[in-house]
Design a protein around this motif. Structure first.
Motif: not given
Length: 411
Positions: A139-156
């Motif tokens: 769950d904590e890793a998923l929060d980081a992945a969501r922030r990465h998606s918002e920051r870079t545009g990568a698709v979650l």
């Protein structure tokens, strides 16, 4: 364990249905393996009828996860693929995403918990993904992945909470129907619920087939969520089954499982240990603890209509975890006897104890020698002994023999 829930029935409100799973199967043609089903005499004897194992532990990347990850990513637009993808996982979804990304020519970044198993991290990198460590849980890793998606545009690429992912996982059920046409029950491990929901979706027009989910008791968000009628967090996650240690059910899979009144049972760590050991010894299969959850439920008394198929969802186990789990499973099965024995502090006393143990047929695995403790007499020592036995009856005979010989034992 028993279940009285009614079998799944079609619902017009389902976010995923049989047609969606059939379409996902066409996307996966030539990509995933059609994993075998193997019969289990041991489990069939417990269930009172045929039980077969669906061996997704033999799937590409070691689990069913490649199915959902590939379907989700294959349906991205060219512009979305160019932005890359990001995911979060303790291991199986990570490898599924990494392999799918390599096959589709997409750049992938995967966030994994700091304590993720090293072999799973290494395999994810070998498939070509960039691995970032964050947090102590998925769950904590998923929060980081969501922030990465918002920051870079990568698709979650969510591990379970997306209709395409659920549809991809449901292709397991299509294979089961081909391999075991008269199947009556499918028992499946549950974490976020994507696999179970996909199987339910695929079987929505087969009311004669019941799906039963199984969670580790130490990470069981579904039973309380189903009772409440909406997803609830599990709180503390404490289980060896990291593949299903998910803090909250996904909205998409929860809607399917709740809508079809799918029962979700729980199993203990001891149940999981014994199941992993049985699968290794009797089925000659290497699975991870989460992959053996369905087997654990049958061994714990779950009653099912047969023929039943139990999904072995994954086989990506850290060798160090395997060593601990096998030892734990042997102890739970009565194959190890651990005891403390007080003997006189004199030459030859330890040798005499070991000779008496040898006479019982027990195999000494480890010996500890304590000479100083507050509750020991001046002329006593305490011996900690781990003995390999042939099972619970043999354990009892060993203890009876030693006590009859005058030893003071705490087992």
């Amino acid at each position: 364990m028993s279940t009285t829930a009614s079998p799944a029935r079609p619902s017009a409100a389902d976010p995923v249905g049989p047609a969606d799973v059939a379409a996902a199967a066409r996307v996966l043609e030539g990509v995933v393996l059609r994993t075998p089903v193997e019969s289990s005499r041991a489990l069939s004897a417990l269930a009172g009828g045929p039980v077969l194992l669906k061996c997704e532990n033999l799937q590409r990347a070691g689990s069913f996860k490649i199915r959902g990850a590939y379907v989700r990513m294959a349906r991205l637009t060219d512009e979305e693929k160019a932005r890359g993808v990001v995911a979060a996982s303790a291991g199986n979804h990570a490898q599924g995403v990494a392999l799918a990304a390599r096959l589709l020519g997409v750049q992938a970044t995967v966030y994994m918990p700091v304590g993720a198993a090293l072999p799973k991290v290494a395999a994810t990198r070998e498939y070509g993904a960039t691995v970032e460590h964050h947090g102590a849980s998925v769950d904590e890793a998923l929060d980081a992945a969501r922030r990465h998606s918002e920051r870079t545009g990568a698709v979650l690429i969510h591990p379970f909470d997306h209709a395409d992912v659920v549809a991809g996982q449901g292709t397991v059920a299509l294979e089961i129907l081909e391999q075991v046409p008269d199947v009556r029950t499918v028992v499946v491990p549950v974490g976020g619920g994507g696999l179970a929901a996909g199987i339910v979706a695929a079987l929505a027009d087969r009311p004669d087939v019941q799906v039963i989910g199984v969670q580790a008791a130490g990470a069981a968000a579904y039973p309380a969520s189903l009772a409440a009628g909406h997803p609830l967090p599990a709180g503390r996650l404490a289980t060896m089954a990291d593949g299903i240690a998910v803090g909250r059910p996904g909205d998409v899979p929860f809607a399917i499982l709740a809508g079809h009144h799918v029962p979700v049972r729980t199993v203990s760590e001891e149940d999981l240990s014994r199941a992993l050991l049985l699968v290794a010894e009797r089925a000659k299969m290497l699975v991870e603890p989460s992959g053996a959850a369905g087997v654990a439920a049958l061994m714990a008394g779950l009653e099912v209509a047969t023929p039943a198929v139990v999904v072995l969802s994954g086989g990506n186990i850290d060798p160090l975890v395997l060593l601990r789990v096998v030892r734990h499973g042997l102890a739970s099965a009565g194959r190890y006897l651990q005891m403390r024995v007080r003997i006189d502090d004199r030459p030859g006393a330890l040798a005499a104890l070991l000779a008496d143990l040898a006479a019982t047929g027990g195999n000494v695995m480890h010996v500890g020698h304590v000479r100083t403790a507050l509750d020991l007499g001046i002329d006593e020592v305490e011996i900690g002994v781990q003995v390999e036995t042939r099972g619970p009856d043999h354990c009892a005979r060993v203890l009876e023999h030693l006590r009859a010989a005058g030893y003071r034992i705490e087992a």
